[in-house]
Motif scaffolding. Structure first.
Motif, PDB file in Angstrom:
ATOM      1  N   LYS A 130       0.821  -1.216   0.000  1.00 27.38           N
ATOM      2  CA  LYS A 130       0.000   0.000   0.000  1.00 27.38           C
ATOM      3  C   LYS A 130       0.856   1.268   0.000  1.00 27.38           C
ATOM      4  O   LYS A 130       0.321   2.368   0.002  1.00 27.38           O
ATOM      5  CB  LYS A 130      -0.909   0.000   1.233  1.00 27.38           C
ATOM      6  N   THR A 131       2.185   1.079   0.024  1.00 30.96           N
ATOM      7  CA  THR A 131       3.103   2.213   0.109  1.00 30.96           C
ATOM      8  C   THR A 131       3.754   2.485  -1.239  1.00 30.96           C
ATOM      9  O   THR A 131       4.297   1.580  -1.864  1.00 30.96           O
ATOM     10  CB  THR A 131       4.203   1.938   1.156  1.00 30.96           C
ATOM     11  N   SER A 132       3.684   3.715  -1.676  1.00 32.17           N
ATOM     12  CA  SER A 132       4.301   4.105  -2.946  1.00 32.17           C
ATOM     13  C   SER A 132       5.703   4.642  -2.685  1.00 32.17           C
ATOM     14  O   SER A 132       5.880   5.648  -1.996  1.00 32.17           O
ATOM     15  CB  SER A 132       3.456   5.184  -3.635  1.00 32.17           C
ATOM     16  N   ILE A 133       6.717   3.942  -3.219  1.00 32.40           N
ATOM     17  CA  ILE A 133       8.110   4.371  -3.086  1.00 32.40           C
ATOM     18  C   ILE A 133       8.602   4.832  -4.454  1.00 32.40           C
ATOM     19  O   ILE A 133       8.617   4.068  -5.407  1.00 32.40           O
ATOM     20  CB  ILE A 133       9.019   3.237  -2.579  1.00 32.40           C
ATOM     21  N   THR A 134       8.993   6.084  -4.534  1.00 30.78           N
ATOM     22  CA  THR A 134       9.490   6.633  -5.801  1.00 30.78           C
ATOM     23  C   THR A 134      10.796   7.386  -5.540  1.00 30.78           C
ATOM     24  O   THR A 134      11.179   7.614  -4.394  1.00 30.78           O
ATOM     25  CB  THR A 134       8.465   7.594  -6.432  1.00 30.78           C
ATOM     26  N   VAL A 135      11.464   7.747  -6.627  1.00 32.56           N
ATOM     27  CA  VAL A 135      12.702   8.513  -6.528  1.00 32.56           C
ATOM     28  C   VAL A 135      12.515   9.833  -7.259  1.00 32.56           C
ATOM     29  O   VAL A 135      12.094   9.853  -8.417  1.00 32.56           O
ATOM     30  CB  VAL A 135      13.887   7.748  -7.149  1.00 32.56           C
ATOM     31  N   ARG A 136      12.801  10.940  -6.571  1.00 33.57           N
ATOM     32  CA  ARG A 136      12.688  12.263  -7.190  1.00 33.57           C
ATOM     33  C   ARG A 136      13.941  13.071  -6.884  1.00 33.57           C
ATOM     34  O   ARG A 136      14.282  13.292  -5.726  1.00 33.57           O
ATOM     35  CB  ARG A 136      11.456  12.994  -6.652  1.00 33.57           C
ATOM     36  N   ASP A 137      14.627  13.471  -7.950  1.00 38.59           N
ATOM     37  CA  ASP A 137      15.870  14.234  -7.792  1.00 38.59           C
ATOM     38  C   ASP A 137      16.860  13.521  -6.880  1.00 38.59           C
ATOM     39  O   ASP A 137      17.546  14.139  -6.061  1.00 38.59           O
ATOM     40  CB  ASP A 137      15.575  15.631  -7.242  1.00 38.59           C
ATOM     41  N   GLY A 138      16.919  12.194  -7.009  1.00 41.33           N
ATOM     42  CA  GLY A 138      17.866  11.411  -6.229  1.00 41.33           C
ATOM     43  C   GLY A 138      17.427  11.108  -4.816  1.00 41.33           C
ATOM     44  O   GLY A 138      18.140  10.437  -4.055  1.00 41.33           O
ATOM     45  N   ALA A 139      16.240  11.567  -4.408  1.00 42.26           N
ATOM     46  CA  ALA A 139      15.753  11.346  -3.044  1.00 42.26           C
ATOM     47  C   ALA A 139      14.584  10.358  -3.032  1.00 42.26           C
ATOM     48  O   ALA A 139      13.758  10.348  -3.943  1.00 42.26           O
ATOM     49  CB  ALA A 139      15.307  12.671  -2.426  1.00 42.26           C
ATOM     50  N   ILE A 140      14.545   9.520  -1.993  1.00 36.72           N
ATOM     51  CA  ILE A 140      13.455   8.565  -1.840  1.00 36.72           C
ATOM     52  C   ILE A 140      12.214   9.275  -1.307  1.00 36.72           C
ATOM     53  O   ILE A 140      12.281  10.027  -0.319  1.00 36.72           O
ATOM     54  CB  ILE A 140      13.853   7.440  -0.872  1.00 36.72           C
ATOM     55  N   CYS A 141      11.100   9.024  -1.969  1.00 38.60           N
ATOM     56  CA  CYS A 141       9.829   9.608  -1.548  1.00 38.60           C
ATOM     57  C   CYS A 141       8.869   8.493  -1.132  1.00 38.60           C
ATOM     58  O   CYS A 141       8.757   7.476  -1.821  1.00 38.60           O
ATOM     59  CB  CYS A 141       9.202  10.426  -2.678  1.00 38.60           C
ATOM     60  N   ILE A 142       8.192   8.681  -0.024  1.00 35.90           N
ATOM     61  CA  ILE A 142       7.174   7.749   0.441  1.00 35.90           C
ATOM     62  C   ILE A 142       5.828   8.413   0.261  1.00 35.90           C
ATOM     63  O   ILE A 142       5.556   9.465   0.841  1.00 35.90           O
ATOM     64  CB  ILE A 142       7.389   7.377   1.924  1.00 35.90           C
ATOM     65  N   ASP A 143       5.015   7.812  -0.594  1.00 38.03           N
ATOM     66  CA  ASP A 143       3.703   8.390  -0.915  1.00 38.03           C
ATOM     67  C   ASP A 143       3.830   9.850  -1.346  1.00 38.03           C
ATOM     68  O   ASP A 143       3.044  10.717  -0.941  1.00 38.03           O
ATOM     69  CB  ASP A 143       2.752   8.257   0.274  1.00 38.03           C
ATOM     70  N   GLY A 144       4.856  10.114  -2.143  1.00 41.23           N
ATOM     71  CA  GLY A 144       5.053  11.436  -2.736  1.00 41.23           C
ATOM     72  C   GLY A 144       5.805  12.442  -1.880  1.00 41.23           C
ATOM     73  O   GLY A 144       6.080  13.551  -2.335  1.00 41.23           O
ATOM     74  N   ILE A 145       6.166  12.069  -0.651  1.00 38.83           N
ATOM     75  CA  ILE A 145       6.853  12.991   0.252  1.00 38.83           C
ATOM     76  C   ILE A 145       8.324  12.597   0.391  1.00 38.83           C
ATOM     77  O   ILE A 145       8.643  11.435   0.654  1.00 38.83           O
ATOM     78  CB  ILE A 145       6.187  13.004   1.641  1.00 38.83           C
ATOM     79  N   ASP A 146       9.226  13.555   0.218  1.00 36.48           N
ATOM     80  CA  ASP A 146      10.655  13.317   0.348  1.00 36.48           C
ATOM     81  C   ASP A 146      10.985  12.912   1.787  1.00 36.48           C
ATOM     82  O   ASP A 146      10.820  13.688   2.707  1.00 36.48           O
ATOM     83  CB  ASP A 146      11.416  14.593  -0.038  1.00 36.48           C
TER      84      ASP A 146
END
Length: 211
Positions: free
Chosen positions: A61-77
């Protein structure tokens, strides 16, 4: 091109991989951060990190993404929150679940498609990217790694950190899936007595020489 780095906690993988990526103009991908993110998510949701089934359901249920080299959990850095003592304590156990590992492996392989990347972790050279163009294994004495970690966690004491590192090494080496080991074709580098810049120069020299 994929440059993959493995090694135990505190051997300098993340810092050096990031600097190498910056020097070469590659994308830095920290696979270990994905496990830390799932651990952090479980803790924040009041889930026992040792309850593998509950952690898995939380991870789904958790969205893990990478933005500008930083790990984001549910869209939050959340990059700055991935190295707390609580996350350190449980990340290795969370990563020992083959189901979680497959989720992470699939995610990082997808991110890496068609990119020039520098990536690091515990089984990056052996499982995630066994066909990486360049493989390195960083190592350092447990005491040296404990001193390094103490700088990031000044509220902890040296002996506690050292004991935690040795326990984690044992768990990582004995994992049934994704165990920490040196790939046969990886270049071994002991970082104990080397500066960050010295290790970076060695890695970059190897890459440029053989590219």
């Amino acid at each position: 091109m994929i440059i993959a780095i493995d090694g135990p906690a505190g051997s300098g993988k993340s810092t050096i991989a990031r600097k190498v990526a910056e020097s070469l103009g590659f994308y830095f991908l920290n696979t270990g951060s994905f496990y830390r993110a799932y651990t952090l998510s479980a803790l924040r949701n009041g889930i026992d990190p040792l309850d593998k089934d509950a952690v898995l359901e939380c991870a789904k249920k958790t969205s893990i993404t990478v933005r500008d080299g930083a790990i984001c959990i549910d869209g939050i850095d959340e990059e700055a929150n991935l190295h707390t003592s609580a996350v350190d304590k449980y990340a290795s156990q969370v990563s020992s679940d083959p189901r979680i590992r497959e989720m992470v492996n699939s995610a990082v392989r997808k991110i890496a498609e068609g990119m020039n990347i520098v990536t690091e972790g515990r089984d990056t050279t052996t499982v995630i990217f066994p066909n990486a163009d360049f493989k390195f294994y960083f190592d350092a004495a447990p005491e040296v790694r404990a001193e390094r970690r103490l700088k990031d966690q000044p509220d902890e004491d040296f002996e506690t950190i050292l004991r935690s590192i040795k326990e984690r090494d044992k768990r990582d080496i004995e994992k049934a899936t994704g165990a920490l080991k040196i790939a046969e074709d990886a270049e071994y580098i002991d970082t104990s007595l080397l500066t960050i810049n010295q290790v970076c120069e060695r890695v970059i020299k190897t890459v440029r020489k053989d590219s």
